[in-house]
Design a protein around this motif. Sequence first.
Motif, PDB file in Angstrom:
ATOM      1  N   PHE A   1       0.901  -1.127  -0.053  1.00 19.03           N
ATOM      2  CA  PHE A   1       0.146  -0.152  -0.132  1.00 19.03           C
ATOM      3  C   PHE A   1       0.818   1.288   0.166  1.00 19.03           C
ATOM      4  O   PHE A   1       1.593   1.578   1.245  1.00 19.03           O
ATOM      5  N   ILE A   2       0.964   1.780  -0.909  1.00 11.88           N
ATOM      6  CA  ILE A   2       1.896   3.087  -1.561  1.00 11.88           C
ATOM      7  C   ILE A   2       1.073   4.531  -1.049  1.00 11.88           C
ATOM      8  O   ILE A   2       0.179   4.878  -1.721  1.00 11.88           O
ATOM      9  N   PHE A   3       1.390   5.078   0.048  1.00 17.40           N
ATOM     10  CA  PHE A   3       1.052   6.366   0.247  1.00 17.40           C
ATOM     11  C   PHE A   3       2.069   7.405   0.005  1.00 17.40           C
ATOM     12  O   PHE A   3       3.057   7.746   0.520  1.00 17.40           O
ATOM     13  N   GLN A   4       1.807   8.148  -1.277  1.00 18.33           N
ATOM     14  CA  GLN A   4       2.820   8.797  -1.809  1.00 18.33           C
ATOM     15  C   GLN A   4       2.556  10.430  -1.609  1.00 18.33           C
ATOM     16  O   GLN A   4       1.420  11.152  -1.901  1.00 18.33           O
ATOM     17  N   PRO A   5       3.573  11.201  -1.143  1.00 13.11           N
ATOM     18  CA  PRO A   5       3.581  12.421  -1.045  1.00 13.11           C
ATOM     19  C   PRO A   5       3.897  13.230  -2.429  1.00 13.11           C
ATOM     20  O   PRO A   5       4.053  12.547  -3.482  1.00 13.11           O
ATOM     21  N   ALA A   6       3.310  14.155  -2.382  1.00 13.82           N
ATOM     22  CA  ALA A   6       3.756  15.473  -3.480  1.00 13.82           C
ATOM     23  C   ALA A   6       3.403  15.165  -4.836  1.00 13.82           C
ATOM     24  O   ALA A   6       4.088  15.204  -5.929  1.00 13.82           O
TER      25      ALA A   6
END
Length: 384
Positions: free
Chosen positions: A129-134
């Motif tokens: 589960f990838i929680f990506q910023p920006a």
Amino acid sequence: MTAFEPYPSADQLHQWRHDFHRHPEIAFEEHRTSARIVELLREADIEVHTGLAGTGVVATIEGTRGPGRTIGLRADIDALAIEEATELEWASTTPGRMHACGHDGHTTMLLGAAWALARNPDFTGKVHFIFQPAEENEGGARVMIEEGLFDLFPMDAVYGLHNWPGMAVGEAAVHSGPSMAAFDVFTLRLSGRGCHAAMPHMGDDVILAGCELVTQLQGLISRERPAHQPAVLSVTQFHGGDAFNVMPGTVELRGTLRCFDPALREYLEKRFREAIQASADFHGLTVELDYQSRYPATINDAEQAAHCAEVLESMPEIQKVHYDLPPCMASEDFAFMLEKCPGAYIWMGNGDSAALHNPGYDFNDALAPLGVAWWQALVKHLLG
């Protein structure tokens, strides 16, 4: 396929989403958001990795059926530098910051899916589960990849989604190829001799040159672009002069160029540079150009898009799947992930809401449980 048990509850999802919405944070500043994501993941006893791209989070759940394929599911977590105008109970408490693109909802849906799958990991292989910023303008996906996302967490496929205003809740769209455009930006400075406005022959008219250039550049789109390949060039800023009676010595133009085809993108940049230099030479000006290729086009892998379509068609929560919607000329840095790993990016209806990036926008809470069900259904289909 039967509907999934609504866990976490819709009320729980709404509480999470409203909390994220009240505390928006922009690119690479998502410290509270990231900490809250980690807190909720650990509350469900899910393995967590932090630090990629500073505020990025990757959580992992292994299925109980043994070895198998590994897939990634991605949500963006950042907000925008916009002053919110919704006056909702859960409106932003941070001046000049707002979740005007629904990333609070994307984060909530992926968290809900992680909780649900941790409770019932009845699948083979592994899910990241990838929680990506920006995502907004700063390319957080690219940074996560540069810092080892796919080396630390190898994946056979990766998937993303975006809420879509104007499409009914319960509807979705899948593209078998391009879904979002490549995104380039430019800052162009034309310089010459300033002079008195009453004697323009004594200087160089950079205002005239800039105005001509704004119209001439559209010829790249209308006459040099193949008719079957979409592209758009927009000059969005024009700065020059500060007095009624002075011809300025410099003007600055800024804007964006977008298309889907990589070869066309390269060609248009080349011709853009040539057109600017030719105009500067004609008017006797010097030119400075800062041209930045920001995001590539978001291009779905046809096989992975077909998997997504099959899952959506099987879900009782989905009333309609669109296959013929035109791709969007906006951009999405999930494209960087799709360059490195096969995958697909879908749209899910947000109902009759304000447009994305609008001060009056709000993610539709009715979409949250449906998004959780979607992620679960995709995992069960691919790994079950």
